[in-house]
Motif scaffolding. Structure first.
Motif, PDB file in Angstrom:
ATOM      1  N   ARG A   1      55.624  58.081  62.579  1.00 32.60           N
ATOM      2  CA  ARG A   1      56.393  56.848  62.746  1.00 32.60           C
ATOM      3  C   ARG A   1      55.829  56.060  63.930  1.00 32.60           C
ATOM      4  NH1 ARG A   1      61.808  55.010  61.839  1.00 32.60           N
ATOM      5  NH2 ARG A   1      62.455  53.633  63.517  1.00 32.60           N
ATOM      6  N   ILE A   2      55.492  54.792  63.675  1.00 30.89           N
ATOM      7  CA  ILE A   2      54.975  53.919  64.724  1.00 30.89           C
ATOM      8  C   ILE A   2      55.879  52.694  64.805  1.00 30.89           C
ATOM      9  CG2 ILE A   2      53.026  52.513  65.487  1.00 30.89           C
ATOM     10  CD1 ILE A   2      51.230  54.462  63.900  1.00 30.89           C
ATOM     11  N   GLU A   3      56.387  52.418  65.991  1.00 32.07           N
ATOM     12  CA  GLU A   3      57.234  51.252  66.218  1.00 32.07           C
ATOM     13  C   GLU A   3      56.472  50.238  67.054  1.00 32.07           C
ATOM     14  OE1 GLU A   3      61.043  52.096  67.932  1.00 32.07           O
ATOM     15  OE2 GLU A   3      61.639  53.383  66.259  1.00 32.07           O
ATOM     16  N   ALA A   4      56.789  48.967  66.820  1.00 35.06           N
ATOM     17  CA  ALA A   4      56.193  47.881  67.594  1.00 35.06           C
ATOM     18  C   ALA A   4      57.206  46.736  67.649  1.00 35.06           C
ATOM     19  CB  ALA A   4      54.892  47.407  66.953  1.00 35.06           C
ATOM     20  N   PRO A   5      57.159  45.919  68.690  1.00 41.90           N
ATOM     21  CA  PRO A   5      58.048  44.758  68.745  1.00 41.90           C
ATOM     22  C   PRO A   5      57.700  43.777  67.620  1.00 41.90           C
ATOM     23  CG  PRO A   5      57.055  45.191  70.891  1.00 41.90           C
ATOM     24  CD  PRO A   5      56.357  46.063  69.897  1.00 41.90           C
ATOM     25  N   PHE A   6      58.728  43.199  67.009  1.00 37.40           N
ATOM     26  CA  PHE A   6      58.493  42.219  65.950  1.00 37.40           C
ATOM     27  C   PHE A   6      57.677  41.049  66.484  1.00 37.40           C
ATOM     28  CE2 PHE A   6      59.780  38.340  63.669  1.00 37.40           C
ATOM     29  CZ  PHE A   6      59.251  38.641  62.420  1.00 37.40           C
ATOM     30  N   ALA A   7      57.866  40.697  67.751  1.00 38.01           N
ATOM     31  CA  ALA A   7      57.132  39.588  68.356  1.00 38.01           C
ATOM     32  C   ALA A   7      55.622  39.826  68.352  1.00 38.01           C
ATOM     33  CB  ALA A   7      57.618  39.360  69.789  1.00 38.01           C
ATOM     34  N   ASP A   8      55.175  41.078  68.234  1.00 38.28           N
ATOM     35  CA  ASP A   8      53.746  41.395  68.212  1.00 38.28           C
ATOM     36  C   ASP A   8      53.127  41.289  66.816  1.00 38.28           C
ATOM     37  OD1 ASP A   8      53.951  41.875  70.891  1.00 38.28           O
ATOM     38  OD2 ASP A   8      53.690  44.052  70.757  1.00 38.28           O
ATOM     39  N   VAL A   9      53.940  41.052  65.788  1.00 37.55           N
ATOM     40  CA  VAL A   9      53.424  40.966  64.419  1.00 37.55           C
ATOM     41  C   VAL A   9      52.715  39.628  64.233  1.00 37.55           C
ATOM     42  CG1 VAL A   9      54.019  40.910  61.965  1.00 37.55           C
ATOM     43  CG2 VAL A   9      55.194  42.506  63.504  1.00 37.55           C
ATOM     44  N   VAL A  10      51.424  39.696  63.918  1.00 34.80           N
ATOM     45  CA  VAL A  10      50.624  38.502  63.658  1.00 34.80           C
ATOM     46  C   VAL A  10      50.701  38.158  62.177  1.00 34.80           C
ATOM     47  CG1 VAL A  10      48.276  37.561  63.654  1.00 34.80           C
ATOM     48  CG2 VAL A  10      49.042  39.002  65.546  1.00 34.80           C
ATOM     49  N   GLU A  11      50.574  39.173  61.346  1.00 35.36           N
ATOM     50  CA  GLU A  11      50.614  38.988  59.896  1.00 35.36           C
ATOM     51  C   GLU A  11      51.084  40.295  59.281  1.00 35.36           C
ATOM     52  OE1 GLU A  11      47.713  38.108  56.083  1.00 35.36           O
ATOM     53  OE2 GLU A  11      46.844  38.085  58.081  1.00 35.36           O
ATOM     54  N   ALA A  12      51.883  40.161  58.216  1.00 33.88           N
ATOM     55  CA  ALA A  12      52.345  41.349  57.502  1.00 33.88           C
ATOM     56  C   ALA A  12      52.484  41.018  56.028  1.00 33.88           C
ATOM     57  CB  ALA A  12      53.675  41.838  58.070  1.00 33.88           C
ATOM     58  N   ARG A  13      52.073  41.949  55.207  1.00 35.49           N
ATOM     59  CA  ARG A  13      52.154  41.793  53.750  1.00 35.49           C
ATOM     60  C   ARG A  13      52.511  43.119  53.118  1.00 35.49           C
ATOM     61  NH1 ARG A  13      50.281  37.416  51.225  1.00 35.49           N
ATOM     62  NH2 ARG A  13      49.008  35.964  52.365  1.00 35.49           N
ATOM     63  N   LEU A  14      53.210  43.035  51.981  1.00 38.26           N
ATOM     64  CA  LEU A  14      53.387  44.235  51.174  1.00 38.26           C
ATOM     65  C   LEU A  14      52.043  44.576  50.555  1.00 38.26           C
ATOM     66  CD1 LEU A  14      56.769  43.604  49.313  1.00 38.26           C
ATOM     67  CD2 LEU A  14      56.353  44.966  51.364  1.00 38.26           C
ATOM     68  N   VAL A  15      51.842  45.828  50.236  1.00 42.08           N
ATOM     69  CA  VAL A  15      50.606  46.282  49.594  1.00 42.08           C
ATOM     70  C   VAL A  15      50.978  46.810  48.222  1.00 42.08           C
ATOM     71  CG1 VAL A  15      48.731  47.960  49.684  1.00 42.08           C
ATOM     72  CG2 VAL A  15      49.520  46.866  51.796  1.00 42.08           C
ATOM     73  N   PHE A  16      50.338  46.267  47.208  1.00 42.91           N
ATOM     74  CA  PHE A  16      50.576  46.737  45.848  1.00 42.91           C
ATOM     75  C   PHE A  16      49.488  47.721  45.477  1.00 42.91           C
ATOM     76  CE2 PHE A  16      49.660  46.339  41.275  1.00 42.91           C
ATOM     77  CZ  PHE A  16      50.861  46.815  40.784  1.00 42.91           C
ATOM     78  N   GLU A  17      49.905  48.892  45.046  1.00 41.08           N
ATOM     79  CA  GLU A  17      48.951  49.891  44.569  1.00 41.08           C
ATOM     80  C   GLU A  17      49.289  50.230  43.136  1.00 41.08           C
ATOM     81  OE1 GLU A  17      49.083  53.246  47.236  1.00 41.08           O
ATOM     82  OE2 GLU A  17      47.365  52.473  48.332  1.00 41.08           O
ATOM     83  N   LEU A  18      48.326  50.111  42.291  1.00 39.91           N
ATOM     84  CA  LEU A  18      48.502  50.470  40.891  1.00 39.91           C
ATOM     85  C   LEU A  18      48.426  51.980  40.780  1.00 39.91           C
ATOM     86  CD1 LEU A  18      48.832  49.389  38.006  1.00 39.91           C
ATOM     87  CD2 LEU A  18      46.347  49.359  37.833  1.00 39.91           C
ATOM     88  N   VAL A  19      49.489  52.561  40.288  1.00 39.47           N
ATOM     89  CA  VAL A  19      49.530  54.014  40.136  1.00 39.47           C
ATOM     90  C   VAL A  19      48.860  54.359  38.812  1.00 39.47           C
ATOM     91  CG1 VAL A  19      51.014  56.038  39.975  1.00 39.47           C
ATOM     92  CG2 VAL A  19      51.649  54.136  41.448  1.00 39.47           C
ATOM     93  N   THR A  20      47.826  55.155  38.878  1.00 43.45           N
ATOM     94  CA  THR A  20      47.125  55.546  37.658  1.00 43.45           C
ATOM     95  C   THR A  20      47.670  56.871  37.157  1.00 43.45           C
ATOM     96  OG1 THR A  20      45.386  56.616  38.908  1.00 43.45           O
ATOM     97  CG2 THR A  20      45.014  54.330  38.287  1.00 43.45           C
ATOM     98  N   GLN A  21      47.799  56.961  35.877  1.00 42.35           N
ATOM     99  CA  GLN A  21      48.260  58.184  35.226  1.00 42.35           C
ATOM    100  C   GLN A  21      47.043  58.986  34.800  1.00 42.35           C
ATOM    101  OE1 GLN A  21      51.464  59.058  34.963  1.00 42.35           O
ATOM    102  NE2 GLN A  21      52.035  57.186  36.038  1.00 42.35           N
ATOM    103  N   PRO A  22      47.099  60.305  34.943  1.00 36.02           N
ATOM    104  CA  PRO A  22      45.953  61.104  34.484  1.00 36.02           C
ATOM    105  C   PRO A  22      45.786  60.945  32.975  1.00 36.02           C
ATOM    106  CG  PRO A  22      47.779  62.516  35.190  1.00 36.02           C
ATOM    107  CD  PRO A  22      48.164  61.103  35.482  1.00 36.02           C
TER     108      PRO A  22
END
Length: 195
Positions: A156-177
């Motif tokens: 777990r890593i915490e940081a002040p919100f004021a330090d956030v320059v850019e943030a995005r969700l990351v989409f990962e395609l889950v592959t099925q075997p």
């Protein structure tokens, strides 16, 4: 240098509150809300981008915002008409884009970080977190007021919100075997061996 000066001057002449007021009734009539307004230049063309999502999804963890391509086209048409009716809202030629936040949507507020808790995100910080990382990629976690928390490699890593320059969700395609297919020969030899 002159182009940068023109860009700064042009950005200052845009009143985002007036843009929001002009498009507000259009958005309400389509059952959507404004997530973000961006004003930028790309290859010499000014663009106003309105990012929308379905009304009532502000508490949902659906990153795409529940809007379709047709929704975006309809809002674009009607918002363009509303903005054109306000002659001096945008004082020069521009292109209008209307889009959904998308699967890799930007996180712009603390409420976004709370809303998408347990989702995978990439967060760029203006100064390193306590462990020395400036780019965090991991699962968003609950954090105390004015902070964000990301679980990176189980830590777990915490940081002040004021330090956030850019943030995005990351989409990962889950592959099925892939399923193992029996070859036609293997199936035939089993059948012939059973006789």
């Amino acid at each position: 240098m002159q182009q940068a000066s023109n860009e700064q001057t042009s950005k200052k002449t845009i009143d985002f509150d007036r843009i929001r007021a002009a498009v507000g009734p259009v958005l309400a009539s389509h059952g959507v809300v404004l997530v973000d307004v961006e004003w930028f230049t790309d290859q010499g063309t000014w663009t106003l981008r309105l990012t929308i999502e379905r009304e009532g999804l502000q508490d949902s963890s659906d990153p795409a915002g529940g809007v379709s391509l047709d929704d975006c086209a309809d809002v674009s048409r009607d918002a363009s008409t509303a903005l054109d009716a306000e002659d001096d809202v945008i004082p020069h030629h521009y292109s209008l884009e209307v889009s959904s936040p998308g699967l890799e949507r930007r996180l712009k507020s603390l409420s976004d970080f709370r809303r998408f808790r347990s989702k995978l995100a990439r967060v760029k910080l203006s100064r390193p977190a306590p462990d020395g990382q400036s780019l965090l990629r991991g699962e968003l976690a609950e954090a105390p007021d004015d902070k964000i928390a990301v679980i990176v490699d189980g830590k777990r890593i915490e940081a002040p919100f004021a330090d956030v320059v850019e943030a995005r969700l990351v989409f990962e395609l889950v592959t099925q075997p892939k399923k193992q297919k029996q070859s036609a020969r293997a199936g035939k030899s089993k059948q012939s061996g059973n006789r």
